[in-house]
Design a protein around this motif. Structure first.
Motif, PDB file in Angstrom:
ATOM      1  N   TYR A 490       0.842  -1.205   0.000  1.00 22.64           N
ATOM      2  CA  TYR A 490       0.000   0.000   0.000  1.00 22.64           C
ATOM      3  C   TYR A 490       0.875   1.253   0.000  1.00 22.64           C
ATOM      4  CZ  TYR A 490      -3.117   3.637   1.772  1.00 22.64           C
ATOM      5  OH  TYR A 490      -3.819   4.817   1.942  1.00 22.64           O
ATOM      6  N   ARG A 494       1.192   4.272  -2.876  1.00 21.23           N
ATOM      7  CA  ARG A 494       1.066   5.695  -2.562  1.00 21.23           C
ATOM      8  C   ARG A 494       2.269   6.480  -3.080  1.00 21.23           C
ATOM      9  NH1 ARG A 494      -2.401   7.447   1.535  1.00 21.23           N
ATOM     10  NH2 ARG A 494      -1.527   9.494   0.986  1.00 21.23           N
ATOM     11  N   ARG A 497       1.970   6.799  -6.853  1.00 23.33           N
ATOM     12  CA  ARG A 497       0.956   7.771  -7.252  1.00 23.33           C
ATOM     13  C   ARG A 497       1.470   9.200  -7.069  1.00 23.33           C
ATOM     14  NH1 ARG A 497      -3.128   4.196  -5.155  1.00 23.33           N
ATOM     15  NH2 ARG A 497      -3.109   5.282  -3.148  1.00 23.33           N
ATOM     16  N   SER A 498       2.216   9.410  -5.958  1.00 19.45           N
ATOM     17  CA  SER A 498       2.749  10.753  -5.727  1.00 19.45           C
ATOM     18  C   SER A 498       3.749  11.137  -6.796  1.00 19.45           C
ATOM     19  CB  SER A 498       3.385  10.838  -4.333  1.00 19.45           C
ATOM     20  OG  SER A 498       4.535  10.000  -4.263  1.00 19.45           O
TER      21      SER A 498
END
Length: 501
Positions: A490, A494, A497-498
């Motif tokens: 997870y 993240r 995606r950043s």
């Protein structure tokens, strides 16, 4: 910034001394001699009375001498040795504190003054007497060999085991006897008698050497086992005695006084042995592993505590030494290389025992849990340092130059440009290190930290079941590592995606 650099330099300078050989530390100056004298005084009767407690080392996996049971839902340690320890404490007018660890670590704990006495069905052999003093024998015993009942017709004496595999507990008198008197057999040593019984039932060994009292306990609780007396030749006193640190005559005398009183009233045979047998009988009736679920819960809690703190401090150490290794300062660079290479070149178990027994001799009363966290953190820091260093080096140097051309300092460029990209690159490797750390936390059980593997071994002792508690522990480790893997995945999503955003 200057103060931070000075602090980091101080840490780097002091760290090698933590892992200096014990002999070097002992010979540096006369301070160690006075330290040993002070430690000896700590084990004196006067010091124990002043402290208000006597610390007793034991193994707690050796029914009927010392073992764990559940009574009214509460775990408690019981057995002949536990009763003797409580009576000794009562006669001294203090409380009894039991410190549990592997049998072959007990004498080290005594010599380093982690415990005041050892009461663990220990035989007063001449070899052990060179390192510690012993009380008089408090309970006599013979030496038996436990075999599978289906094979009892094969074995009558020691010669019948020629060409066979014999098991014995590491560091025990039984191990030495088998080594000396069963030279025709192949000797296999393990830390726990429970594991030896598993090996016997799975035919990995053909017999297990143990004292007759312990052998009777296993046979009484497992109708597939048989105990035979092969008539070992035993030199010196035969039986079990209390081990006391060298040059502690007052404590030896006090212990002998307690033992003499108990033997005079035949307390061992009339009270202690029947009481231990009663607990063992109760355990046999309710010896389902599920009755000991709280043992596993306690083990999970300690395992998570060790892992969380070790991950936190290991990451900090890793970052510091990654920066040191990339530094142009030769001293910092050399210290980082020495730290990383030394830690990665030595087993974690040795590091854990050295921190607890070695450094613990200098820093008195360091708790086993704290020592375990320190050792695991230091071990993890060496691997994390290399992971971080490789991640930073993978970043194109042109980005550093571009950051500097925009007016950023080295510190700002590292913080806002280099490290975010490096973290994304090294995240999978860091995840693997953290998962490994969770599993390797089981190593601290050797110094008596009650993590999951330690609690599993207690359940094995209490239930006389070998494989099933291990299966439960294996499933718990899988659930913990699988959950941690999902969490790390997870975090990786993240980060990705950043980067895309």
């Amino acid at each position: 910034m200057k103060k931070i650099k000075q602090l980091l330099l101080l840490i780097a300078i002091l760290l090698p001394f933590l892992f200096a050989p014990a002999g070097v530390l002992a010979d540096t100056n006369s301070a160690s001699s006075s330290s040993n004298q002070a430690a000896d005084k700590q084990s004196s009767v006067a010091a124990i009375k002043k402290r208000g407690k006597i610390v007793i080392g034991t193994a707690a996996d050796y029914p009927p001498y010392e073992f764990s049971v559940k009574e009214n839902g509460v775990s408690k340690r019981v057995g002949i040795d536990i009763d003797l320890g409580k009576q000794l404490a009562k006669d001294l007018g203090v409380k009894a504190e039991f410190k549990v660890m592997n049998f072959d670590s007990l004498l080290v704990a005594l010599e380093t003054h982690k415990v005041d006495v050892v009461i663990a069905a220990m035989s007063p052999t001449p070899e052990r007497a060179k390192s510690v003093d012993f009380s008089k024998v408090y309970y006599g015993d013979n030496q038996d060999i436990v075999i599978n009942k289906a094979e009892e017709s094969k074995y009558k004496n020691l010669k019948d085991f020629n060409g066979k595999v014999i098991g014995a507990q590491n560091g025990s008198e039984q191990y030495d006897l088998a080594k000396q008197q069963m030279k025709g057999a192949k000797l296999k040593g393990l830390d726990r008698v429970n594991n030896l019984i598993i090996a016997l039932q799975s035919h990995k060994v053909d017999g297990v050497v143990m004292d007759s009292t312990r052998a009777k306990a296993f046979v009484a609780n497992n109708d597939k086992l048989k105990a035979i007396n092969p008539h070992f030749k035993v030199s010196g006193q035969q039986g079990t005695a209390v081990a006391v640190a060298k040059d502690s005559p007052g404590l030896v005398a006090a212990t002998n006084k307690t033992i003499t009183k108990l033997q005079k009233h035949n307390t061992f045979d009339k009270v202690y042995v029947p009481r231990a047998g009663k607990y063992m009988s109760q355990g046999t009736k309710q010896n389902t592993v599920l009755n000991y679920w709280n043992y596993f819960v306690r083990g999970i809690v300690y395992t998570l505590v060790i892992t969380v703190f070790s991950v936190f401090f290991g990451f900090i150490l890793g970052f510091i030494f990654a920066m040191f290794r990339r530094s142009k300062n030769r001293i910092l660079h050399s210290l980082a290389v020495a730290y990383i290479e030394f830690i990665r070149g030595t087993p974690m178990m040795v590091q854990v025992m050295f921190v607890y027994f070695g450094i613990g001799e200098i820093i008195q009363n360091i708790p086993a849990l704290v020592a375990g966290i320190i050792a695991v953190s230091i071990n993890s820091g060496a691997y994390v340092a290399e992971i971080i260093r490789s991640g930073i080096q993978a970043i194109d140097y042109g980005q550093v130059e571009a950051s500097r051309s925009l007016g950023m300092s080295k510190k700002l460029a590292m913080r806002y440009v280099i490290m975010p990209q490096a973290l994304r690159n090294i995240w999978p490797a860091l995840g693997n290190e953290f998962i490994t750390l969770l599993k390797d936390s089981s190593i601290v059980s050797v110094i008596g930290v009650t993590e999951l593997m330690y609690q599993t071994q207690l359940v094995q002792s209490a239930t006389y079941k070998g494989a099933f508690p291990l299966f439960i522990a294996m499933m718990i480790y899988f659930i913990l590592t699988f959950s941690l893997t999902r969490l790390l995945n997870y975090g990786e999503r993240r980060l990705n995606r950043s980067r895309q955003g």
